[in-house]
Design an enzyme around this catalytic site. Structure first.
Site, short mmCIF file in Angstrom:
data_model
loop_
_atom_site.label_atom_id
_atom_site.label_comp_id
_atom_site.label_asym_id
_atom_site.label_seq_id
_atom_site.Cartn_x
_atom_site.Cartn_y
_atom_site.Cartn_z
N GLU A 146 27.57 5.85 10.49
CA GLU A 146 26.50 4.86 10.46
C GLU A 146 25.81 4.92 9.08
O GLU A 146 25.39 6.13 8.62
CB GLU A 146 25.63 5.12 11.33
CG GLU A 146 24.29 4.40 11.35
CD GLU A 146 23.40 4.38 12.55
OE1 GLU A 146 22.46 3.66 12.76
OE2 GLU A 146 23.40 5.46 13.25
N GLU A 240 18.68 -1.22 19.24
CA GLU A 240 18.06 0.21 19.03
C GLU A 240 16.44 0.00 18.64
O GLU A 240 16.36 -0.76 17.78
CB GLU A 240 18.52 0.97 17.89
CG GLU A 240 18.33 2.47 17.64
CD GLU A 240 19.09 3.11 16.81
OE1 GLU A 240 19.54 4.30 16.97
OE2 GLU A 240 19.19 2.51 15.79
#
Length: 289
Positions: A146, A240
Site C-alpha cells: 500500500e 476505508e
C-alpha cells in the site's frame, strides 16, 4: 468487481464477537467483501471468522501495518525477523479464510519516521517481501504493497515509488495497493498514478480526504474512477474510514483519529456502498463496449 469494506468501520476490537459483528454489518450495508485488519494474526480467531464469512456469504481480504517491533525496513536483524514471521502468519490466516488478497503497509512500520529510509533498510524490506510473496503464491494469495503518505511511512509515498520498489523483487503475485486518501496528499493527480500502475494494480482503498463520508471532502473521485475504467481494473475496491466513535487504540493514535467524522456507521457504510457502485455505473456508461 468486488466492493468491500474495512472492518474498522464497524469495530475496533477483533475478538470473536468483533469479527462476527464486522461481518454482519458489512453484509447489511450491501458489500461483497470484508477486509479484516490482521494486526495480530497470531491471536486472530480463524474459526470465528470462517463461520461469519460463510453465514453472511462474504469474500475476505486482509491487511495490516507493521509496528516498530516488526519493521522489516529496520537494520536490526531481530526486528526484521519478527516482521517476517508476522507477515507469513498473516498470509496463512488469510489463506485459511479462503481469501486471496493480502495488502497494507507490510514493507515498513506504519508511523512517522524522522529520517529517510536507508539503502540497507530498503534492501531488507525487499528481501522479506520477496519471501512473503513466494509463500503467498504457494497459498494462492496475491500481495499488494500500500502506497501511503509521508506521515505513515518513509518508503512508498507514490505509485511510481512502489513500482520501482517492486521491480527489484519481480514476483508475479506481487503488486500495488492504491488508496485515494493517500493519493490526495502525495500524488499530482488521481489519473496518472493509476495508469502508471497498470497491470500491477492489485488492490484499491476508497477513502475521503478527511476519512469521513465519501463525496464530502476534496478527493477527485470522478477522475479516479475514470482511470480505473481505462485500465478495466477488476480487483477489489474497499471502503476505508475512521472516526473516534470506533477506536482501535494503538492504530487510532498512530493515524491521528482525534475527532468524530461520523457517528452512525450503518448510515456511513450504506452510503459508501451506494457511492462506489454509483461511480462505477457512471463510468461504465462512457467506456467502450
Amino acid at each position: 468487481m468486488t466492493i468491500g469494506c474495512h472492518g474498522l468501520v464497524w469495530t475496533g476490537v477483533f475478538d470473536a464477537p468483533g469479527i462476527r459483528l464486522a461481518a454482519e454489518k458489512t453484509k447489511q450495508a450491501g458489500f461483497d467483501l470484508i477486509e479484516y485488519p490482521l494486526m495480530d494474526p497470531f491471536s486472530f480467531d480463524v474459526a470465528a471468522a470462517r463461520s461469519a464469512l460463510d453465514e453472511h456469504g462474504l469474500q475476505v481480504s486482509a491487511s495490516l501495518g507493521l509496528s516498530e517491533a516488526t519493521d522489516i525496513s529496520s537494520e536490526d536483524a531481530s526486528v526484521v525477523a519478527a516482521g517476517e514471521a508476522l507477515l507469513l502468519r498473516a498470509v496463512d490466516v488469510l489463506a485459511d479464510l479462503g481469501g486471496t488478497y493480502f495488502c497494507g503497509v507490510i514493507y515498513s512500520a506504519m508511523k512517522k519516521y524522522l529520517e529517510p529510509a536507508t539503502p540497507q533498510g530498503i534492501a531488507n524490506s525487499q528481501r522479506v517481501i520477496a519471501r512473503v510473496a513466494d509463500h503467498a503464491a504457494e497459498r494462492g494469495v496475491r500481495v499488494a504493497v500500500e502506497v501511503v503518505n509521508r506521515y505513515e511511512t518513509n518508503v512508498l509515498n507514490t505509485s511510481r515509488q512502489a513500482l520501482a520498489y517492486l521491480a527489484e523483487i519481480d514476483r508475479p503475485n506481487l503488486g500495488v495497493h492504491l488508496d485515494t486518501y493517500h493519493m490526495n496528499i502525495e500524488e499530482s493527480d488521481m489519473f496518472a498514478p493509476v495508469l502508471d500502475a497498470a497491470d500491477a494494480l492489485h488492490y484499491v482503498h476508497i477513502g475521503e480526504s478527511h476519512r469521513g463520508y465519501l463525496g464530502t471532502g476534496s478527493v477527485d473521485f470522478d477522475t479516479f474512477f475514470r482511470a480505473l475504467a481505462r485500465l478495466d481494473y477488476q480487483g477489489p475496491i474497499t471502503f476505508e474510514s475512521f472516526s473516534s466513535v470506533v477506536v482501535a487504540p494503538d492504530l487510532s493514535r498512530m493515524l491521528g483519529i482525534w475527532r468524530n467524522l461520523w457517528t452512525d456507521n450503518d448510515d456511513l457504510g450504506a452510503h459508501a456502498n451506494a457511492f462506489i457502485r454509483g461511480k462505477l455505473a457512471a463510468v461504465d456508461t462512457i467506456r467502450p463496449h
